[in-house]
Design a protein around this motif. Structure first.
Motif, PDB file in Angstrom:
ATOM      1  N   SER A 205      -9.423   5.457  -1.571  1.00 14.94           N
ATOM      2  CA  SER A 205      -9.754   4.489  -0.866  1.00 14.94           C
ATOM      3  C   SER A 205      -8.678   3.607  -0.377  1.00 14.94           C
ATOM      4  N   ASP A 206      -8.970   2.469   0.457  1.00  8.70           N
ATOM      5  CA  ASP A 206      -7.902   1.510   0.742  1.00  8.70           C
ATOM      6  C   ASP A 206      -7.526   0.660  -0.560  1.00  8.70           C
ATOM      7  N   LEU A 207      -8.620   0.361  -1.204  1.00  7.09           N
ATOM      8  CA  LEU A 207      -8.495  -0.432  -2.580  1.00  7.09           C
ATOM      9  C   LEU A 207      -7.297   0.389  -3.605  1.00  7.09           C
TER      10      LEU A 207
ATOM     11  N   SER B  34       0.746  -1.258  -0.058  1.00  4.49           N
ATOM     12  CA  SER B  34       0.107  -0.093   0.002  1.00  4.49           C
ATOM     13  C   SER B  34       0.857   1.134   0.038  1.00  4.49           C
TER      14      SER B  34
ATOM     15  N   LYS C 118       2.340   4.669   1.266  1.00  6.23           N
ATOM     16  CA  LYS C 118       2.446   5.321   2.455  1.00  6.23           C
ATOM     17  C   LYS C 118       3.294   6.772   2.065  1.00  6.23           C
TER      18      LYS C 118
ATOM     19  N   LYS D 156      -5.435   2.457  -2.611  1.00  7.41           N
ATOM     20  CA  LYS D 156      -4.022   2.460  -2.114  1.00  7.41           C
ATOM     21  C   LYS D 156      -3.239   1.407  -2.283  1.00  7.41           C
ATOM     22  N   ARG D 157      -3.930   0.202  -2.102  1.00  7.53           N
ATOM     23  CA  ARG D 157      -3.374  -0.919  -2.311  1.00  7.53           C
ATOM     24  C   ARG D 157      -2.761  -1.565  -3.653  1.00  7.53           C
TER      25      ARG D 157
ATOM     26  N   THR E 106      -4.240  10.214  -4.279  1.00  7.98           N
ATOM     27  CA  THR E 106      -4.535   8.614  -3.718  1.00  7.98           C
ATOM     28  C   THR E 106      -4.452   8.318  -2.292  1.00  7.98           C
TER      29      THR E 106
END
Length: 121
Positions: A89-91, A27, A29, A93-94, A84
């Motif tokens: 969203s978390d998705l 992800s 950072k 970011k991943r 981003t």
């Protein structure tokens, strides 16, 4: 010439660390984002220094076209990474690493074509 080569090479180091550590960590950072921006600044600085040192007037060549495209892609990548990280969203970011690796791979084309052109002069 030494400063130009050094800054372009530092761009490679910072950008590579940012891109691949992002992928390995799974992800994006904030420190990856910092490395993307540092890589962009070093690449822009190195490109500017190289163009000032060049005895060849600005011409359209494979290296100049891919180099300009790479700087634009790096800028777009850093801007999109900023969005981003802050709003995604978390998705998102991943999955951002997929775009990062693509931009990094395309950036390598003018990096190595410039190196080859410089060594053959």
């Amino acid at each position: 010439m030494l400063w130009a080569v050094t800054t372009i090479s530092l761009a490679l180091v910072f950008y590579t660390i940012g891109v691949w550590s992002e992928k390995w960590q799974g992800s994006i950072k904030s420190w990856h984002l910092v490395l993307f921006w540092i890589g962009f600044v070093f690449d822009t600085t190195g490109t500017t220094l190289m163009s000032r040192l060049s005895s060849v007037p600005l011409t359209v060549s494979f290296h100049s076209v891919t180099g300009a495209a790479a700087i634009l892609l790096m800028a777009a990548h850093a801007i999109w990474a900023t969005f981003t990280l802050t709003k995604g969203s978390d998705l998102q970011k991943r999955n951002f690493h997929k775009f990062s690796i693509l931009v990094w791979a395309l950036w390598l084309i003018p990096y190595f074509s410039g190196m080859i052109a410089g060594m053959t002069r």
